[in-house]
Enzyme design. Structure first.
Site, PDB file in Angstrom:
ATOM      1  N   GLU A   1      48.104 -18.655  87.584  1.00 54.69           N
ATOM      2  CA  GLU A   1      49.381 -18.156  88.113  1.00 54.69           C
ATOM      3  C   GLU A   1      49.322 -16.716  88.625  1.00 54.69           C
ATOM      4  O   GLU A   1      50.281 -15.950  88.456  1.00 54.69           O
ATOM      5  CB  GLU A   1      50.487 -18.313  87.054  1.00 54.69           C
ATOM      6  CG  GLU A   1      50.780 -19.773  86.729  1.00 54.69           C
ATOM      7  CD  GLU A   1      51.951 -19.967  85.796  1.00 54.69           C
ATOM      8  OE1 GLU A   1      52.668 -20.963  85.952  1.00 54.69           O
ATOM      9  OE2 GLU A   1      52.149 -19.113  84.903  1.00 54.69           O
TER      10      GLU A   1
ATOM     11  N   GLU B   1      58.320 -20.456  75.266  1.00 59.58           N
ATOM     12  CA  GLU B   1      59.523 -19.853  75.829  1.00 59.58           C
ATOM     13  C   GLU B   1      60.799 -20.379  75.168  1.00 59.58           C
ATOM     14  O   GLU B   1      61.770 -19.646  74.997  1.00 59.58           O
ATOM     15  CB  GLU B   1      59.583 -20.121  77.344  1.00 59.58           C
ATOM     16  CG  GLU B   1      58.596 -19.316  78.161  1.00 59.58           C
ATOM     17  CD  GLU B   1      57.274 -20.020  78.356  1.00 59.58           C
ATOM     18  OE1 GLU B   1      56.551 -19.670  79.296  1.00 59.58           O
ATOM     19  OE2 GLU B   1      56.946 -20.926  77.552  1.00 59.58           O
TER      20      GLU B   1
ATOM     21  N   TYR C   1      52.192 -31.114  77.767  1.00 61.85           N
ATOM     22  CA  TYR C   1      52.853 -29.843  77.488  1.00 61.85           C
ATOM     23  C   TYR C   1      54.017 -30.111  76.533  1.00 61.85           C
ATOM     24  O   TYR C   1      55.007 -30.747  76.914  1.00 61.85           O
ATOM     25  CB  TYR C   1      53.351 -29.192  78.779  1.00 61.85           C
ATOM     26  CG  TYR C   1      52.367 -28.235  79.407  1.00 61.85           C
ATOM     27  CD1 TYR C   1      50.994 -28.484  79.362  1.00 61.85           C
ATOM     28  CD2 TYR C   1      52.797 -27.079  80.055  1.00 61.85           C
ATOM     29  CE1 TYR C   1      50.088 -27.611  79.945  1.00 61.85           C
ATOM     30  CE2 TYR C   1      51.906 -26.199  80.640  1.00 61.85           C
ATOM     31  CZ  TYR C   1      50.548 -26.469  80.581  1.00 61.85           C
ATOM     32  OH  TYR C   1      49.655 -25.598  81.148  1.00 61.85           O
TER      33      TYR C   1
ATOM     34  N   HIS D   1      49.375 -12.430  84.303  1.00 59.34           N
ATOM     35  CA  HIS D   1      50.012 -12.440  82.979  1.00 59.34           C
ATOM     36  C   HIS D   1      49.627 -11.208  82.149  1.00 59.34           C
ATOM     37  O   HIS D   1      49.452 -11.299  80.941  1.00 59.34           O
ATOM     38  CB  HIS D   1      49.638 -13.710  82.218  1.00 59.34           C
ATOM     39  CG  HIS D   1      50.255 -14.950  82.786  1.00 59.34           C
ATOM     40  ND1 HIS D   1      51.541 -15.336  82.495  1.00 59.34           N
ATOM     41  CD2 HIS D   1      49.767 -15.878  83.634  1.00 59.34           C
ATOM     42  CE1 HIS D   1      51.812 -16.472  83.128  1.00 59.34           C
ATOM     43  NE2 HIS D   1      50.749 -16.812  83.840  1.00 59.34           N
TER      44      HIS D   1
ATOM     45  N   ASP E   1      49.737 -12.261  76.970  1.00 61.66           N
ATOM     46  CA  ASP E   1      50.505 -12.685  78.142  1.00 61.66           C
ATOM     47  C   ASP E   1      51.346 -11.496  78.582  1.00 61.66           C
ATOM     48  O   ASP E   1      51.199 -10.386  78.057  1.00 61.66           O
ATOM     49  CB  ASP E   1      51.363 -13.912  77.825  1.00 61.66           C
ATOM     50  CG  ASP E   1      51.470 -14.857  79.016  1.00 61.66           C
ATOM     51  OD1 ASP E   1      52.017 -14.428  80.056  1.00 61.66           O
ATOM     52  OD2 ASP E   1      51.010 -16.006  78.918  1.00 61.66           O
TER      53      ASP E   1
ATOM     54  N   ARG F   1      54.811 -15.172  73.614  1.00 57.08           N
ATOM     55  CA  ARG F   1      56.263 -15.245  73.814  1.00 57.08           C
ATOM     56  C   ARG F   1      56.999 -15.147  72.485  1.00 57.08           C
ATOM     57  O   ARG F   1      57.973 -14.404  72.355  1.00 57.08           O
ATOM     58  CB  ARG F   1      56.624 -16.564  74.522  1.00 57.08           C
ATOM     59  CG  ARG F   1      56.506 -16.546  76.042  1.00 57.08           C
ATOM     60  CD  ARG F   1      55.112 -16.218  76.539  1.00 57.08           C
ATOM     61  NE  ARG F   1      55.007 -16.244  77.987  1.00 57.08           N
ATOM     62  CZ  ARG F   1      54.374 -17.217  78.651  1.00 57.08           C
ATOM     63  NH1 ARG F   1      53.807 -18.229  78.005  1.00 57.08           N
ATOM     64  NH2 ARG F   1      54.295 -17.144  79.958  1.00 57.08           N
TER      65      ARG F   1
END
Length: 639
Positions: free
Chosen positions: A449, A594, A542, A384, A314, A285
Site C-alpha cells: 500500500e 481497526e 481476513y 505505513h 504501522d 492499531r
C-alpha cells in the site's frame, strides 16, 4: 463507572452525497453549559471534502482523526444538543462499526473530556437479529478433533479413561512433551479436567511413545486399544501434535459425553496439508499486552497452526523496542490529543501507548518455540511508516512538499524515502536487533500500500531516479526493497512481504516469500513470476471482514461479506495450475484490528473463522466437512 457527561449519536443516510451523509448529535449531559469547544471523533468512514459540512466548521483530518468546531456562539445548556452533518465521504457506510469509534471535546482551557459514542445507525436499514452463522452440525464419527486428521480409521468406545499416562520407562523428552501438552491445556481450559498424568493413575490408560524415523517431521500416528495408546512420531512437532489430538479427544468426550466419544480401537494417521499454517496479528492499531499474545499463540498451537506473523509496526504505532532508537517506543507509540501521534480508531481524551521490550519478545518467542510455533516479525516498510517518521523526522526529505501524497488510509507522506540515505543505516540497526530477537528464517518487511505518487515531490527522490535511470513510485520502491533484501541476506535472513513487493520490478525471487492478500488471482500471478506464495486473500482469510450483511454485524467490508461457511469452504489452491502448486507454501489468517475495540469484538470476528482456516491448512480437501466442523468447533478456546 459514572456515565460520561457528553454523548455522541451518529447516523448514516444514503442522501447528501455520492457516499451518503453522516449526521452527528452531541448531547450535553453535564450540569454546566457547554461553550467554546471543539469536537473530535475517529472513524474509518472519512471526510474527504471539508466543504461538505452543515452546521459545523471542519478544522482538520489526519487519517481517521476528524476535528470540528460548532457555529460561533453556540452554547448548550444541560440536556440540549447540537446536530451537524458531513458528506463528501470516502465510502458508503454499511455496518454499525462504520461510524464514530471514539470522541472527545477540547474545551476553551485546552483540556480534553471524553465523549461516549453510540453505534452507528443506518437510515433505511432494519435492525433485525443477526443471522445464525454456525449450524448445529452433525457427526459421522463422534470424535472431537480439530483440525480433522488426514486419515482416521478408529471406532468409539462406551467409556473413556480418566487420564492418559506414559508407560514406565518413557524417555525424558517424551515426558517433557506430555508436561508441555498438559500445561497448554491448563492455560486454555483452566477449569477442565486435565487429560494427562505423568504417573500411572487408576482408571487411566497407558500411553506408549514410538519413535519412527520414516514419518514426516509434523506427522504422527495414534494406535488405540483397550489397554494402551501408541503414539508414533519422528520429531518433536509430530509428537506434540499427537498429544494435542489426544487432549482434544478426551476433553470433548468429558465435556459432551452424549455427543463425543473416545476411541477404543483403530488408528489415526495424520500430517498437515501445508507447511505454512499461519495467523497474523496486527498490534499497531490496538495494542495487546504480552499475556494476550501468549494466549493467542496457545490457541494457534491447539489448532496445529505453526506460524505466528507478528505485525509490529504501522502508521499508528511502532511496537518493537529498538535500543538504538529509543524514540520509536516513546514518541512512536504515544497517541493522544496533545501527543506526537493524534488519536486514531477508538482513542479518545486519554493518551495510549504500549510496546514490547526485548525481554517481552524473548519470552514470547520462547513460549511459541516450546509449542512448535515460529514467530515471524514484521516491520511494515516503506509505507505505513507514520509512527517511525514522527519519531525520527530526519528520515524525511525536508524539502518534500507536505501532504504531497496520502495513503489509502489517509496518512500524508507516510512512506520511508528510498533516496534518504540515513534510512538504510536506520534499517540496518533495526535488523541487527531483530535477528538477535527472532530466530525465524524470515523477516517480513511489509511492502504494501505505498500510494502511487509517493516521493515524486521529493527533490532527493528525483535526483535518485535520474541517477538510477528509473521513474515512478514503484520503481523507487523496487530500488528500496532490493537494498533491504540485500541487507537481510547479509544477516542470514530471507525476505517475506505482501504481494506489492513484486511491483515496479520487485526483488529477486530466490529466498523471497510473498503473501497474496488483495485477491486470490494475485497468488497465481506471483507464482508465475517465480515467487513462493502464502495465500491470505481478504475475501476469505481476513478475519476483520464482516460475517453477514446485517448492519449490526461488526467489521470491515472492502473485501465483501465473509461468513464462516465461506472461509471454511474456500480452497486456496483455487485455479493454480499443476506446475505452479509447489510455489504455494500454505495459507494464513490475518487479524487486522481497526475494528477490534474490545475482546468481545475480537472473539466474535476471529472465531470460528480461525479454526476454519486451521482446518483448511491441515486437513486434505477430501476430508473437509462443514457440518462436522460446526459440530466440533464450539469446543475451541477463545482469547
Amino acid at each position: 463507572m459514572q456515565p460520561a457527561s457528553y454523548h455522541l449519536e451518529n447516523t448514516w443516510s444514503p442522501d447528501g452525497g455520492p457516499n451518503g451523509r453522516l449526521t452527528f448529535t452531541l448531547v450535553n449531559l453535564s450540569d454546566a453549559p457547554l461553550t467554546d469547544f471543539r469536537l473530535v471523533y475517529t472513524s474509518l468512514t472519512r471526510v474527504i471534502d471539508p466543504k461538505a459540512c452543515d452546521n459545523a466548521v471542519f478544522l482538520r483530518r489526519n487519517a481517521n482523526f476528524h476535528e470540528f468546531t460548532p457555529p460561533a456562539g453556540l452554547s448548550l445548556v444541560s440536556g440540549e444538543s447540537w446536530t451537524f452533518s458531513v458528506s463528501g465521504l470516502n465510502r458508503t457506510a454499511k455496518h454499525c462499526t462504520d461510524g464514530a469509534k471514539s470522541a472527545y471535546l477540547t474545551l476553551s482551557d485546552g483540556s480534553h473530556v471524553s465523549v461516549s459514542v453510540s453505534d452507528l445507525l443506518l437510515e433505511g436499514r432494519v435492525s433485525a437479529p443477526p443471522p445464525v452463522l454456525l449450524p448445529e452440525g452433525k457427526l459421522d464419527l463422534p470424535f472431537a478433533i480439530q483440525p480433522w486428521p488426514a486419515t482416521i480409521d478408529a471406532w468409539p468406545g462406551e467409556g473413556f479413561p480418566v487420564v492418559l499416562y506414559p508407560v514406565k520407562g518413557t524417555d525424558g523428552s517424551s515426558l517433557k512433551a506430555v508436561a508441555t501438552a498438559q500445561a497448554l491445556f491448563h492455560r486454555l481450559f483452566p477449569a477442565n479436567h486435565a487429560p494427562f498424568s505423568l504417573i500411572a493413575a487408576p482408571q487411566g490408560r497407558r500411553l506408549r511413545f514410538v519413535e519412527r524415523p520414516a514419518l514426516a517431521r509434523e506427522a504422527y500416528e495414534l494406535t488405540f486399544s483397550a489397554d494402551e495408546i501408541a503414539l508414533a512420531y519422528s520429531a518433536d512437532a509430530g509428537r506434540l501434535y499427537g498429544l494435542t489430538t489426544l487432549a482434544q479427544l478426551l476433553d470433548g468426550t468429558r465435556r459432551e459425553p452424549g455427543k463425543f466419544r473416545f476411541p477404543v480401537a483403530g488408528t489415526i494417521s495424520d500430517q498437515p496439508r501445508y507447511g505454512w499454517r499461519g495467523c497474523h496479528l496486527d498490534v499497531s492499531r490496538q495494542f495487546h499486552p504480552k499475556e494476550n499474545v501468549k494466549r493467542l499463540i496457545d490457541i494457534l498451537a491447539w489448532l496445529k497452526l505453526n506460524i505466528f506473523h507478528w505485525h509490529l509496526t504501522d502508521d499508528e504505532a511502532w511496537r518493537l523496542e529498538i535500543k538504538a532508537y529509543p524514540q520509536l517506543t516513546s514518541t512512536g507509540v504515544l497517541r493522544g490529543p496533545d501527543e506526537p501521534l493524534l488519536p486514531q480508531l477508538g482513542n479518545g481524551a486519554e493518551p495510549v501507548d504500549g510496546f514490547y521490550s526485548h525481554a517481552d519478545v524473548r519470552e514470547i518467542v520462547a513460549h511459541a518455540l516450546a509449542l512448535g510455533v515460529e514467530v515471524v516479525p514484521e516491520i511494515d516498510i516503506p509505507g505505513h511508516s507514520t509512527a517511525a517518521l514522527v519519531a525520527l523526522p530526519d528520515l524525511a526529505d525536508g524539502q518534500e512538499a507536505p501532504e504531497s501524497y496520502h495513503s489509502v488510509q489517509g496518512y500524508p507522506n507516510n512512506a520511508l524515502n528510498p533516496a534518504v540515505e540515513p534510512t538504510y543505516e536506520f534499517l540496518g540497526k533495526v535488523f541487527d536487533e531483530m535477528v538477535e530477537l527472532f530466530p525465524s528464517d524470515y523477516i517480513h518487511i511489509g511492502g504494501d500500500e505505498v500510494a502511487n505518487g509517493s516521493w515524486l515531490a521529493s527533490p532527493q527522490a528525483r535526483k535518485l531516479m535520474e541517477r538510477e535511470g528509473i521513474s515512478g513510485t514503484f520503481a523507487l520502491q523496487s530500488y528500496f526493497l532490493k537494498r533491504v533484501k540485500t541487507m537481510l541476506t547479509a544477516r542470514g535472513r530471507k525476505l517475506a512481504g505482501w504481494n506489492e513487493v513484486a511491483h515496479g520490478g520487485g526483488v529477486s525471487t530466490e529466498g523471497t516469500l510473498l503473501m497474496a492478500w488483495e485477491k486470490p488471482e494475485v497468488g497465481i500471478e506471483l507464482a508465475r513470476e517465480g515467487y513462493d506464495v502464502v495465500m491470505t486473500p481478504g475475501q476469505a482469510y481476513y478475519l476483520d471482514m464482516v460475517q453477514a450483511e446485517a448492519w449490526q454485524e461488526p467489521g470491515a467490508s472492502w473485501a465483501g461479506t465473509v461468513p464462516p461457511a465461506h472461509t471454511y469452504a474456500y480452497e486456496a489452491e483455487g485455479e493454480f495450475p499443476e506446475e505452479l502448486k509447489d510455489r504455494m507454501k500454505g495459507v494464513q489468517a490475518c487479524i487486522w484490528q481497526e475494528n477490534f475495540l474490545s475482546r468481545d469484538y475480537f472473539n466474535r470476528l476471529v472465531f470460528p473463522r480461525l479454526p476454519a482456516i486451521a482446518e483448511a491448512a491441515w486437513t486434505p480437501k477430501a476430508g473437509k466437512d462443514w457440518e462436522r466442523f460446526a459440530a466440533i468447533v464450539r469446543l475451541s478456546p477463545a482469547l
